[in-house]
Design a protein around this motif. Structure first.
Motif, mmCIF file in Angstrom:
data_model
loop_
_atom_site.group_PDB
_atom_site.id
_atom_site.type_symbol
_atom_site.label_atom_id
_atom_site.label_comp_id
_atom_site.label_asym_id
_atom_site.label_seq_id
_atom_site.Cartn_x
_atom_site.Cartn_y
_atom_site.Cartn_z
ATOM 1 N N PHE A 317 41.204 41.363 45.507
ATOM 2 C CA PHE A 317 41.706 40.242 44.707
ATOM 3 C C PHE A 317 41.867 38.986 45.560
ATOM 4 C CE2 PHE A 317 44.924 37.871 42.270
ATOM 5 C CZ PHE A 317 44.332 37.893 41.015
ATOM 6 N N LYS A 318 42.419 39.155 46.764
ATOM 7 C CA LYS A 318 42.622 38.006 47.655
ATOM 8 C C LYS A 318 41.280 37.347 48.001
ATOM 9 C CE LYS A 318 44.830 35.347 50.618
ATOM 10 N NZ LYS A 318 45.291 35.859 51.912
ATOM 11 N N LYS A 319 40.266 38.160 48.220
ATOM 12 C CA LYS A 319 38.944 37.624 48.564
ATOM 13 C C LYS A 319 38.368 36.810 47.412
ATOM 14 C CE LYS A 319 34.275 39.099 49.909
ATOM 15 N NZ LYS A 319 33.395 40.263 50.199
ATOM 16 N N VAL A 320 38.503 37.314 46.173
ATOM 17 C CA VAL A 320 37.916 36.642 45.015
ATOM 18 C C VAL A 320 38.624 35.323 44.709
ATOM 19 C CG1 VAL A 320 37.547 36.806 42.521
ATOM 20 C CG2 VAL A 320 37.017 38.752 43.994
ATOM 21 N N ILE A 321 39.963 35.282 44.781
ATOM 22 C CA ILE A 321 40.661 34.038 44.433
ATOM 23 C C ILE A 321 40.504 32.979 45.514
ATOM 24 C CG2 ILE A 321 42.350 35.269 43.036
ATOM 25 C CD1 ILE A 321 44.415 34.782 45.269
ATOM 26 N N SER A 322 39.931 33.358 46.650
ATOM 27 C CA SER A 322 39.674 32.387 47.712
ATOM 28 C C SER A 322 38.299 31.731 47.558
ATOM 29 C CB SER A 322 39.769 33.066 49.087
ATOM 30 O OG SER A 322 41.053 33.635 49.282
ATOM 31 N N GLN A 323 37.530 32.141 46.531
ATOM 32 C CA GLN A 323 36.224 31.538 46.284
ATOM 33 C C GLN A 323 36.399 30.116 45.752
ATOM 34 O OE1 GLN A 323 33.305 33.192 47.048
ATOM 35 N NE2 GLN A 323 34.681 34.755 47.858
ATOM 36 N N PRO A 324 35.440 29.222 45.974
ATOM 37 C CA PRO A 324 35.597 27.824 45.549
ATOM 38 C C PRO A 324 35.384 27.605 44.059
ATOM 39 C CG PRO A 324 33.494 28.134 46.649
ATOM 40 C CD PRO A 324 34.241 29.427 46.797
ATOM 41 N N TYR A 325 34.657 28.495 43.379
ATOM 42 C CA TYR A 325 34.416 28.306 41.947
ATOM 43 C C TYR A 325 34.199 29.660 41.279
ATOM 44 C CZ TYR A 325 29.568 28.655 43.577
ATOM 45 O OH TYR A 325 28.419 29.062 44.181
ATOM 46 N N GLY A 326 34.137 29.625 39.936
ATOM 47 C CA GLY A 326 34.021 30.853 39.161
ATOM 48 C C GLY A 326 35.259 31.090 38.321
ATOM 49 N N MET A 327 35.303 32.238 37.621
ATOM 50 C CA MET A 327 36.435 32.557 36.743
ATOM 51 C C MET A 327 37.085 33.870 37.161
ATOM 52 S SD MET A 327 35.118 31.597 32.896
ATOM 53 C CE MET A 327 36.690 32.017 32.158
ATOM 54 N N VAL A 328 38.411 33.881 37.109
ATOM 55 C CA VAL A 328 39.197 35.103 37.313
ATOM 56 C C VAL A 328 39.977 35.333 36.027
ATOM 57 C CG1 VAL A 328 41.051 36.203 38.609
ATOM 58 C CG2 VAL A 328 39.391 34.752 39.800
ATOM 59 N N ILE A 329 39.733 36.455 35.368
ATOM 60 C CA ILE A 329 40.357 36.747 34.078
ATOM 61 C C ILE A 329 41.319 37.924 34.226
ATOM 62 C CG2 ILE A 329 39.975 37.331 31.667
ATOM 63 C CD1 ILE A 329 38.767 34.684 32.377
ATOM 64 N N VAL A 330 42.554 37.737 33.763
ATOM 65 C CA VAL A 330 43.554 38.806 33.779
ATOM 66 C C VAL A 330 43.870 39.178 32.333
ATOM 67 C CG1 VAL A 330 45.860 39.494 34.509
ATOM 68 C CG2 VAL A 330 44.531 37.939 35.929
ATOM 69 N N SER A 331 43.883 40.480 32.033
ATOM 70 C CA SER A 331 44.114 40.917 30.652
ATOM 71 C C SER A 331 45.262 41.900 30.570
ATOM 72 C CB SER A 331 42.841 41.549 30.083
ATOM 73 O OG SER A 331 42.586 42.794 30.707
ATOM 74 N N GLY A 332 45.733 42.058 29.351
ATOM 75 C CA GLY A 332 46.837 42.975 29.087
ATOM 76 C C GLY A 332 47.596 42.512 27.862
ATOM 77 N N PRO A 333 48.464 43.360 27.302
ATOM 78 C CA PRO A 333 49.248 42.955 26.127
ATOM 79 C C PRO A 333 50.340 41.957 26.505
ATOM 80 C CG PRO A 333 49.929 45.120 26.884
ATOM 81 C CD PRO A 333 48.742 44.730 27.716
ATOM 82 N N THR A 334 51.011 41.427 25.490
ATOM 83 C CA THR A 334 52.131 40.518 25.733
ATOM 84 C C THR A 334 53.203 41.216 26.575
ATOM 85 O OG1 THR A 334 51.747 39.455 23.604
ATOM 86 C CG2 THR A 334 53.901 39.104 24.614
ATOM 87 N N GLY A 335 53.701 40.518 27.591
ATOM 88 C CA GLY A 335 54.746 41.080 28.438
ATOM 89 C C GLY A 335 54.263 42.007 29.522
ATOM 90 N N SER A 336 52.960 41.945 29.852
ATOM 91 C CA SER A 336 52.427 42.845 30.884
ATOM 92 C C SER A 336 52.368 42.177 32.258
ATOM 93 C CB SER A 336 51.035 43.340 30.488
ATOM 94 O OG SER A 336 50.130 42.261 30.343
ATOM 95 N N GLY A 337 52.874 40.952 32.375
ATOM 96 C CA GLY A 337 52.933 40.306 33.682
ATOM 97 C C GLY A 337 51.709 39.490 34.047
ATOM 98 N N LYS A 338 50.861 39.157 33.055
ATOM 99 C CA LYS A 338 49.639 38.400 33.348
ATOM 100 C C LYS A 338 49.957 37.040 33.967
ATOM 101 C CE LYS A 338 48.111 38.367 29.106
ATOM 102 N NZ LYS A 338 49.233 39.030 28.417
ATOM 103 N N SER A 339 50.879 36.323 33.341
ATOM 104 C CA SER A 339 51.220 34.979 33.836
ATOM 105 C C SER A 339 51.795 35.043 35.242
ATOM 106 C CB SER A 339 52.222 34.302 32.893
ATOM 107 O OG SER A 339 51.659 34.116 31.614
ATOM 108 N N THR A 340 52.614 36.056 35.506
ATOM 109 C CA THR A 340 53.208 36.202 36.838
ATOM 110 C C THR A 340 52.130 36.387 37.898
ATOM 111 O OG1 THR A 340 55.197 37.186 35.882
ATOM 112 C CG2 THR A 340 54.827 37.545 38.225
ATOM 113 N N SER A 341 51.125 37.199 37.590
ATOM 114 C CA SER A 341 50.028 37.417 38.543
ATOM 115 C C SER A 341 49.258 36.132 38.801
ATOM 116 C CB SER A 341 49.074 38.495 38.009
ATOM 117 O OG SER A 341 49.709 39.749 37.954
ATOM 118 N N LEU A 342 49.038 35.345 37.741
ATOM 119 C CA LEU A 342 48.299 34.094 37.909
ATOM 120 C C LEU A 342 49.108 33.074 38.697
ATOM 121 C CD1 LEU A 342 46.494 33.668 34.466
ATOM 122 C CD2 LEU A 342 45.608 34.575 36.603
ATOM 123 N N TYR A 343 50.411 32.996 38.416
ATOM 124 C CA TYR A 343 51.269 32.083 39.187
ATOM 125 C C TYR A 343 51.270 32.473 40.667
ATOM 126 C CZ TYR A 343 53.442 29.842 35.085
ATOM 127 O OH TYR A 343 53.679 29.118 33.944
#
Length: 575
Positions: A317-343
């Protein structure tokens, strides 16, 4: 039937139980044999074997020692003024509860009425002469939880009134509301206190949601702690109208409308934090139900390492978010911590050399050094309209709160294809279904394959309370149901919840995340280009070493972080 010759104060416990017909002579002899081997108390042996109840033992104990027995209704109907004279720590340590008091004496229930040290300490603490009643430890523990919980709530009411400010309404029409009972009508003051107590208890327990639900004869107030709802109080149904009206006033809603759904918001400001409260009101057959979502906007203290990544997943995960462009998609139901991971991801890559902008609904946390945009669809500030303007703001990294429609998806894809790094979320069950969900939204397969760098599904599971969890040997059936091979235990025991006052007797305290990650390899991209189905994508990802949500959870079971029951609650079996 007792005879005049039988004096229980001169008899042993076993003899009194036989005399009362609670046990037979053979049962007593069996227990005495076991006592020789285990050295445990005879009464405890008889209770554990199911021969007698704790109440039976308390009855016999009071007869033998000559003390009155404290009935259960006495333990749960105490005088709070009397109980408050004994500090909670002392009461729990000595398993003692003050029931009532007079000018010169205080009535207390104890497990061991001949504990002279405890009795002397009670006399010094209260300045009154203790009158002793006998009670069982289990009943006393439950009563201590309830009584001291109520004492805390009562004592905190004034602090709540003084320490909380509420900013009513939305950003355009904000107004500070005085929550003190003095500012309310005399008949409204109890409702003001009740609303304050609900809000304060929710904040204190780190709750994310508050449910106020009308029933036929009562109102159930539940708060969601670590993802699970727990009842905190059940006020009478007569309080519902006042509760609904008070919360509608705080949220700037129509108090006269009781037939339609309504949505509002207000902000709670304490000395330590600021909490955004989203209010939803739904008419039900018994009255209006209120659900309040609590968003602590100032409390973000997570980083990638603290989220719960296994070392191998963290590296990917650390390697991918260090890329200069592209998309990282996080999924899960409401309240599964998606926003926390993105923050946490934004916090990880943030620097003075890049411009990070977010578009969210709502803004859950305020992050220093990042431009955050709050969506307001009522005035036309939607995800798509915000994103079109942000393109002219020279962004390097963009966080889109959620990809909900084809228009938002189209803009996100174009951002990622023109040299920007895009983070976003979608609602999907697992990592492979996240890819098919993007296709369902309307993104062409060749664009999904080209612009997406990684998809990650996640769930939140509760951590076992470190103060009370206990080790045990799981049964063969339990291991089979969860799909855990006994060989993986290597002779070690697993952990399970027990419950204590530090975790509200749930056995769990805090949460951690489990993850399922699919990096976009050449093989996965090729399957997407060829419009392969979800099962083919998942099979290929597993072949390439993907750790499923269930497997990620089992790793946390094996290291003692959580329990088998929690993984069963949060994940489905790998097929």
């Amino acid at each position: 039937m007792m005879t005049t010759q039988f004096n229980p104060q001169f008899q042993r416990i076993g003899e009194i139980l036989i005399h009362l017909g609670k046990i037979s002579d053979s049962q007593l002899q069996e227990a005495l044999v076991e006592q020789k081997n285990t050295k445990e108390k005879l009464g405890l042996i008889l209770i554990n074997s199911g021969v007698i109840t704790e109440d039976d033992l308390v009855t016999v104990y009071s007869m033998q020692l000559g003390y009155k027995k404290a009935e259960k209704d006495m333990l749960f109907n105490v005088e709070q003024d009397a109980a408050a004279l004994v500090p909670e720590e002392f009461a729990r340590q000595n398993v003692v509860l003050a029931l009532s008091k007079s000018d010169s004496s205080i009535v207390v229930a104890m497990e061991d009425p001949e504990d002279i040290t405890c009795i002397d300490s009670l006399k010094r603490l209260t300045g009154l002469n203790p009158e002793i009643l006998v009670a069982g430890p289990t009943s006393l523990e439950k009563a201590l939880d309830e009584v001291y919980g109520e004492i805390k709530k009562t004592g905190e009411v004034q602090e709540v009134i003084e320490g909380i400010k509420v900013i009513s309404g939305d950003e355009d029409h904000q107004e500070e509301v005085d929550l003190s009972p003095e500012s309310a009508d005399t008949e409204d003051a109890p409702i003001v206190k009740l609303v304050n107590m609900i809000l304060q208890e929710s904040i204190k327990e780190r709750a994310t949601d508050v449910h106020i639900e009308p029933m036929d004869d009562k109102v159930i107030v539940r708060i969601r702690i670590d993802g699970v709802l727990q009842i905190i109080m059940t006020p009478p149904i007569s309080s519902l109208s006042g509760l609904v009206t008070r919360i509608k006033i705080l949220s700037k809603l129509n108090i006269a409308e009781k037939r339609l759904t309504q949505d509002g918001r207000f902000t709670i400001k304490t000395t330590e934090k600021e909490i955004d409260v989203r209010v939803s009101i739904l008419p039900t057959v018994y009255g209006e139900k209120i659900v309040m979502r609590l968003l602590d906007k100032t409390g973000f203290d997570f980083n990638l390492k603290s989220l719960g990544f296994d070392p191998d997943m963290y590296k990917i995960f650390k390697k991918v978010i260090s890329q200069p462009y592209g998309m990282v998609i996080v999924s899960g139901p409401t309240g599964s911590g998606k926003s926390t991971s993105l923050y946490a991801s934004l916090k990880e890559i943030k620097s003075e050399g890049i411009n990070i902008t977010t578009v969210e609904d709502p803004v859950e946390y305020q992050l220093e050094g990042i431009s955050q945009v709050q969506v307001f669809e009522d005035i036309g500030l939607t995800f798509s309209s915000s994103l079109r303007s942000i393109l002219r703001q020279d962004p390097d990294v963009l966080l889109i709160g959620e990809i909900r429609d084809a228009e938002t998806a189209d803009i996100a894809v174009k951002f990622s294809l023109t040299g920007h790094l895009v983070f976003s979320t979608v609602h999907a069950n697992d990592a492979s279904s996240t890819i098919t969900r993007l296709l369902d939204i309307g993104i062409p397969p060749f664009l999904v394959g080209s612009c997406v760098n990684l998809v990650m599904a996640q769930r939140l599971v509760r951590r076992l309370c470190k103060d009370c969890c206990e080790k045990y040997d799981p049964s063969e059936q339990e291991l089979y149901v969860v799909g855990l091979d006994k060989k993986r235990l290597s002779g070690e025991k697993l952990s399970k919840p027990k419950g204590c006052r530090k975790c509200r007797n749930t056995g769990y305290k805090g949460r951690t995340a489990i993850f399922e990650i699919i990096p976009m390899t050449r093989e996965i991209r090729k399957l997407i280009f060829n419009k392969s189905n979800e099962d083919d994508i998942r099979t290929k990802a597993l072949e390439q070493g993907m750790i499923s949500l269930r497997e990620s959870g089992l790793r946390k079971v094996l290291d003692g972080t959580t329990s088998i029951q929690e993984i069963m609650r949060s994940t489905v079996e790998d097929l």
